[in-house]
Each structure stands twice: as structure tokens, then as C-alpha cells.
Design a protein around this motif. Sequence first.
Motif, mmCIF file in Angstrom:
data_model
loop_
_atom_site.group_PDB
_atom_site.id
_atom_site.type_symbol
_atom_site.label_atom_id
_atom_site.label_comp_id
_atom_site.label_asym_id
_atom_site.label_seq_id
_atom_site.Cartn_x
_atom_site.Cartn_y
_atom_site.Cartn_z
ATOM 1 N N ARG A 139 0.840 -1.206 0.000
ATOM 2 C CA ARG A 139 0.000 0.000 0.000
ATOM 3 C C ARG A 139 0.872 1.253 0.000
ATOM 4 O O ARG A 139 0.569 2.221 -0.680
ATOM 5 N N LYS A 140 1.950 1.211 0.775
ATOM 6 C CA LYS A 140 2.832 2.372 0.849
ATOM 7 C C LYS A 140 3.751 2.453 -0.374
ATOM 8 O O LYS A 140 4.086 3.545 -0.828
ATOM 9 N N PHE A 141 4.162 1.309 -0.892
ATOM 10 C CA PHE A 141 5.076 1.225 -2.034
ATOM 11 C C PHE A 141 4.381 0.401 -3.126
ATOM 12 O O PHE A 141 4.611 -0.811 -3.238
ATOM 13 N N PRO A 142 3.514 1.019 -3.940
ATOM 14 C CA PRO A 142 2.666 0.288 -4.899
ATOM 15 C C PRO A 142 3.418 -0.622 -5.871
ATOM 16 O O PRO A 142 2.890 -1.675 -6.244
ATOM 17 N N ASP A 143 4.636 -0.271 -6.280
ATOM 18 C CA ASP A 143 5.376 -1.135 -7.205
ATOM 19 C C ASP A 143 5.684 -2.499 -6.588
ATOM 20 O O ASP A 143 5.909 -3.473 -7.309
ATOM 21 N N LEU A 144 5.687 -2.571 -5.282
ATOM 22 C CA LEU A 144 5.958 -3.835 -4.608
ATOM 23 C C LEU A 144 4.900 -4.886 -4.946
ATOM 24 O O LEU A 144 5.206 -6.077 -5.032
ATOM 25 N N SER A 145 3.673 -4.460 -5.187
ATOM 26 C CA SER A 145 2.612 -5.420 -5.519
ATOM 27 C C SER A 145 2.825 -6.062 -6.894
ATOM 28 O O SER A 145 2.216 -7.077 -7.199
ATOM 29 N N LYS A 146 3.703 -5.495 -7.726
ATOM 30 C CA LYS A 146 4.021 -6.058 -9.040
ATOM 31 C C LYS A 146 5.138 -7.105 -8.966
ATOM 32 O O LYS A 146 5.423 -7.782 -9.944
ATOM 33 N N ASN A 147 5.780 -7.218 -7.805
ATOM 34 C CA ASN A 147 6.931 -8.094 -7.651
ATOM 35 C C ASN A 147 6.481 -9.559 -7.559
ATOM 36 O O ASN A 147 5.648 -9.907 -6.724
ATOM 37 N N SER A 148 7.044 -10.418 -8.401
ATOM 38 C CA SER A 148 6.612 -11.820 -8.453
ATOM 39 C C SER A 148 6.882 -12.560 -7.140
ATOM 40 O O SER A 148 6.101 -13.431 -6.750
ATOM 41 N N GLU A 149 7.967 -12.229 -6.463
ATOM 42 C CA GLU A 149 8.274 -12.920 -5.203
ATOM 43 C C GLU A 149 7.331 -12.476 -4.085
ATOM 44 O O GLU A 149 6.916 -13.288 -3.259
ATOM 45 N N ILE A 150 6.951 -11.214 -4.080
ATOM 46 C CA ILE A 150 5.975 -10.723 -3.105
ATOM 47 C C ILE A 150 4.598 -11.309 -3.433
ATOM 48 O O ILE A 150 3.842 -11.687 -2.526
ATOM 49 N N GLN A 151 4.278 -11.432 -4.709
ATOM 50 C CA GLN A 151 3.012 -12.054 -5.100
ATOM 51 C C GLN A 151 2.941 -13.502 -4.607
ATOM 52 O O GLN A 151 1.904 -13.955 -4.124
ATOM 53 N N ALA A 152 4.058 -14.225 -4.709
ATOM 54 C CA ALA A 152 4.088 -15.614 -4.236
ATOM 55 C C ALA A 152 3.899 -15.676 -2.722
ATOM 56 O O ALA A 152 3.154 -16.523 -2.212
ATOM 57 N N LEU A 153 4.565 -14.784 -1.993
ATOM 58 C CA LEU A 153 4.378 -14.741 -0.533
ATOM 59 C C LEU A 153 2.937 -14.388 -0.185
ATOM 60 O O LEU A 153 2.359 -14.964 0.747
ATOM 61 N N THR A 154 2.365 -13.470 -0.925
ATOM 62 C CA THR A 154 0.988 -13.061 -0.681
ATOM 63 C C THR A 154 0.040 -14.240 -0.896
ATOM 64 O O THR A 154 -0.868 -14.465 -0.084
ATOM 65 N N ARG A 155 0.264 -14.999 -1.944
ATOM 66 C CA ARG A 155 -0.567 -16.184 -2.178
ATOM 67 C C ARG A 155 -0.426 -17.175 -1.027
ATOM 68 O O ARG A 155 -1.394 -17.787 -0.594
ATOM 69 N N SER A 156 0.774 -17.319 -0.507
ATOM 70 C CA SER A 156 1.023 -18.276 0.574
ATOM 71 C C SER A 156 0.396 -17.859 1.898
ATOM 72 O O SER A 156 -0.104 -18.699 2.634
ATOM 73 N N TYR A 157 0.450 -16.559 2.203
ATOM 74 C CA TYR A 157 0.062 -16.116 3.539
ATOM 75 C C TYR A 157 -1.263 -15.371 3.619
ATOM 76 O O TYR A 157 -1.836 -15.270 4.700
ATOM 77 N N LEU A 158 -1.748 -14.855 2.514
ATOM 78 C CA LEU A 158 -2.970 -14.053 2.577
ATOM 79 C C LEU A 158 -4.163 -14.674 1.880
ATOM 80 O O LEU A 158 -5.297 -14.387 2.240
ATOM 81 N N GLN A 159 -3.918 -15.446 0.869
ATOM 82 C CA GLN A 159 -5.028 -15.992 0.106
ATOM 83 C C GLN A 159 -5.286 -17.434 0.510
ATOM 84 O O GLN A 159 -4.358 -18.222 0.642
ATOM 85 N N ARG A 160 -6.540 -17.733 0.694
ATOM 86 C CA ARG A 160 -6.910 -19.102 1.044
ATOM 87 C C ARG A 160 -6.863 -19.955 -0.221
ATOM 88 O O ARG A 160 -7.193 -19.492 -1.299
ATOM 89 N N PRO A 161 -6.502 -21.227 -0.061
ATOM 90 C CA PRO A 161 -6.517 -22.098 -1.238
ATOM 91 C C PRO A 161 -7.948 -22.269 -1.727
ATOM 92 O O PRO A 161 -8.887 -22.177 -0.936
ATOM 93 N N PRO A 162 -8.116 -22.476 -3.024
ATOM 94 C CA PRO A 162 -9.477 -22.636 -3.535
ATOM 95 C C PRO A 162 -10.146 -23.838 -2.876
ATOM 96 O O PRO A 162 -9.512 -24.855 -2.651
#
Length: 166
Positions: free
Chosen positions: A130-153
Motif C-alpha cells: 500500500r505504501k510502495f505500490p510497485d511492490l505489488s508487481k513483484n513476483s516474489e511478493i506475489q508468491a508470498l501473498t498467495r502463501s500467507y494471505l489468500q486461502r486455497p481454492p
Amino acid sequence: MIELDFLPEDTAGHDRGPRGKMDFATADLYDLTYEAFRGPITFAIDDADYSGTYPVLDVALGLIGVTKDLATKKRTRYCVAEGGGDFHFERKGDLVFARLSREPKGTVAYVEFCDAAKAFMKKALQELPRKFPDLSKNSEIQALTRSYLQRPPSRPVAQRGGPTAR
């Protein structure tokens, strides 16, 4: 009791990088973890206060690693990036004993320690982009986000009679 938190508004974007600027969209996890997002972190267990200025993602990933280690080991160590100190953790039954170098020892329930580490990781993955918007485009941060924030289908529930039933 454990207190583990950081203020996103007080977290700096980067310490170093090419020409003093880091491209958060393409930086690797090493750089994001060790070279970026330093800020004041509140970290206290009982009366032992380990608060200081640390790299936020390093602490988030480090403490998640500690929880995983302590699930199967009696002792583990976490060295904070940039000379932030050596934390020593020991698990005895349901309790975790923590100390930073020669600082006082803090004691917390293992489950509470795990919950605090997960909450800290989630906050880091929500607030830093939220503070650094380009960070949300980072593939490694996206992978961490999937692991820790998103529930598996969730699995579809089979209906009686199958798709051709009337």
C-alpha cells in the motif's frame, strides 16, 4: 504475552540499490528482505523488550522460520539482517523462551508466538505494498501473498446424482 508490530508510515523504502534506488517491481527477495523496508519494530515478550529498527520483511520471514523450526526442534536461532542481533529461541513443551544476545529472556506460549508471527507477516504483506505500490508487481511478493494471505481454492462439493441428475 507478545507484542509484535510495526508502523508502515515510519518504514523507509530502501537503504541501498543501484544508484541508491531500488526497483521494487523487479528486485529479488534477498534485496527486498535485507536492503529495504527498515523501520521501528515493536517486539516485546513479557518484560523483555527487543524493539528496534530492523528490516520488516526480514523479521517477518525470520520469525515465520522460527515457528516452523520450533515445531520440530527444541532450539533455533535467528540472526537479524544488517547486524540487528542474534535471537535465540528455545521451546519447552507449550512455551517458547526468547532472548537477544545478553538481553533478558522472554517467555510466551508457542501458539501465541506462532499467531503473532503470522499476523506480523500478513500486515507486512498488506501494508508495504500500500505504501510502495510497485511492490505489488513483484513476483516474489506475489508468491508470498498467495502463501500467507489468500486461502486455497475450496474443493467443489459433489452433488448427489452427478451433473446429469434431474
